[in-house]
Design an enzyme around this catalytic site. Structure first.
Site, PDB file in Angstrom:
ATOM      1  N   ASP A   1       1.957 -28.481  18.781  1.00  0.00           N
ATOM      2  CA  ASP A   1       2.803 -27.462  19.414  1.00  0.00           C
ATOM      3  C   ASP A   1       4.167 -28.075  19.696  1.00  0.00           C
ATOM      4  O   ASP A   1       4.286 -28.991  20.517  1.00  0.00           O
ATOM      5  CB  ASP A   1       2.179 -26.966  20.720  1.00  0.00           C
ATOM      6  CG  ASP A   1       0.894 -26.193  20.488  1.00  0.00           C
ATOM      7  OD1 ASP A   1       0.848 -25.413  19.524  1.00  0.00           O
ATOM      8  OD2 ASP A   1      -0.058 -26.382  21.267  1.00  0.00           O
ATOM      9  N   LEU A   2       5.199 -27.603  19.027  1.00  0.00           N
ATOM     10  CA  LEU A   2       6.523 -28.200  19.102  1.00  0.00           C
ATOM     11  C   LEU A   2       7.026 -28.256  20.538  1.00  0.00           C
ATOM     12  O   LEU A   2       7.151 -27.231  21.213  1.00  0.00           O
ATOM     13  CB  LEU A   2       7.511 -27.404  18.241  1.00  0.00           C
ATOM     14  CG  LEU A   2       8.955 -27.893  18.243  1.00  0.00           C
ATOM     15  CD1 LEU A   2       9.038 -29.315  17.702  1.00  0.00           C
ATOM     16  CD2 LEU A   2       9.843 -26.948  17.451  1.00  0.00           C
ATOM     17  N   ASP A   3       7.319 -29.487  21.002  1.00  0.00           N
ATOM     18  CA  ASP A   3       7.887 -29.725  22.333  1.00  0.00           C
ATOM     19  C   ASP A   3       7.053 -29.137  23.459  1.00  0.00           C
ATOM     20  O   ASP A   3       7.568 -28.807  24.525  1.00  0.00           O
ATOM     21  CB  ASP A   3       9.328 -29.173  22.415  1.00  0.00           C
ATOM     22  CG  ASP A   3      10.283 -29.932  21.522  1.00  0.00           C
ATOM     23  OD1 ASP A   3      10.066 -31.133  21.316  1.00  0.00           O
ATOM     24  OD2 ASP A   3      11.243 -29.318  21.017  1.00  0.00           O
ATOM     25  N   GLU A   4       5.753 -28.993  23.243  1.00  0.00           N
ATOM     26  CA  GLU A   4       4.892 -28.419  24.275  1.00  0.00           C
ATOM     27  C   GLU A   4       3.693 -29.318  24.580  1.00  0.00           C
ATOM     28  O   GLU A   4       2.696 -28.867  25.130  1.00  0.00           O
ATOM     29  CB  GLU A   4       4.407 -27.021  23.849  1.00  0.00           C
ATOM     30  CG  GLU A   4       5.522 -25.992  23.770  1.00  0.00           C
ATOM     31  CD  GLU A   4       5.006 -24.594  23.463  1.00  0.00           C
ATOM     32  OE1 GLU A   4       3.786 -24.368  23.586  1.00  0.00           O
ATOM     33  OE2 GLU A   4       5.822 -23.735  23.104  1.00  0.00           O
TER      34      GLU A   4
END
EC number: 3.5.1.10
Length: 296
Positions: free
Chosen positions: A237-240
């Site tokens: 999950d991108l940047d999560e």
């Protein structure tokens, strides 16, 4: 199912850090304390957390050899105890630095800061490689201190090959932690999975409000009053991914976009450095989508 990661050997002296997590039940602290006492270890620091939401228990214990120290029994007996309680656990020798690969794109402020903190002994890391998607000439003036520099450019068509080369370097160097020191590339799901729990990223804390290019200019146009940065474990999950550390700084209407960028870079440096230190000192433990961070 239990899992163990053991760093260093049990035969040498010096301080060690044991971290563990498992389903909570009575007797865990007593069992760990008694076992270390039986092995001739002296507990110098102990922190624990009972997550009532997940029902999991987390613990970090620092110990050192004492009277009757039995190093040859440490790993087998902790392994047996972990099997009994269903623990996921690690033991690390505190004196041994963590082997790290630093990945960077054009902006080198986080890279330079980490190298400085390493040189002065503030971070217990051993940089075994610097990977960049720009040539060394971009970092003119940066002292790599003899650390191997790998220029691995990446495009949409070469991404899979480039990531294969990165993973080969991770394997060949025995890397324990990959730090994305403002590495402005999105890792593939496969890459993120293979580096799960051992890859840290840093980014500004405007997400998801201000996405895309020129986020500080976007923030300035909206008149934001706080800027910050977030360091987290990398996931698909991108940047999560699970957050390790964050910080903020108040700004005013008088600050220009350039002021925001300057202050933002300073926050990014110190937040990433703290996150790396928490990792090397076994203070950050994954807890699903969150982390448990035992502060000093």
């Amino acid at each position: 199912m239990s899992a163990a990661s053991v760093n260093g050997t049990a035969a040498t002296g010096g301080f060690r850090t044991l971290t563990l997590s498992c389903v909570n039940r009575p007797g865990i602290v007593a069992a760990i304390s008694h076992k270390l006492f039986e092995l001739g270890a002296n507990i110098t620091e102990a922190q624990q957390f009972d997550d009532t939401e997940s029902g999991k228990f987390f613990m970090r214990v620092v110990f050192s050899p004492f009277e009757g120290w039995k190093p040859e029994r440490l790993i087998p007996e902790i392994s047996a105890l972990a099997a009994e309680f269903g623990m996921t656990w690690t033991i690390k020798e505190n004196a041994r630095p963590t082997r790290v690969i630093l990945m960077v794109s054009k902006f080198d402020h986080c890279l330079v800061d980490l190298l400085y903190r390493w040189r002065v002994g503030e971070l217990a890391i051993e940089p075994v490689g610097i990977i960049a998607n720009h040539p060394a000439s971009v970092y003119e003036g940066v002292d790599f201190c003899g650390i191997p520099f790998h220029y691995l450019p990446v495009t949409g068509s070469t991404k899979a090959v480039q990531e294969t080369l990165v993973l080969q370097l991770v394997e060949e160097t025995g890397t324990e932690l990959v730090v994305l020191a403002r590495y402005m590339q999105i890792l593939s799901n496969e890459m993120a999975a293979k580096l799960s729990g051992r890859c840290i990223n840093i980014h500004h804390s405007f997400l998801p409000g201000f996405k895309g290019a020129r986020p500080y200019h976007q923030a300035h146009e909206r008149g934001v009053k706080l800027i910050g940065a977030t360091a987290h474990f990398v996931t698909h999950d991108l940047d999560e991914g699970p957050i390790i550390e964050q910080d903020v700084e108040r700004i005013s209407h008088a600050d220009t976009p350039e002021d925001l960028i300057r202050k933002g870079r300073d926050i990014e440096r110190r937040v990433l450095a703290r996150a790396v230190r928490y990792y090397t000192e076994q203070r950050a433990i994954l807890n699903g989508r969150k982390t448990i961070v035992f502060l000093d």
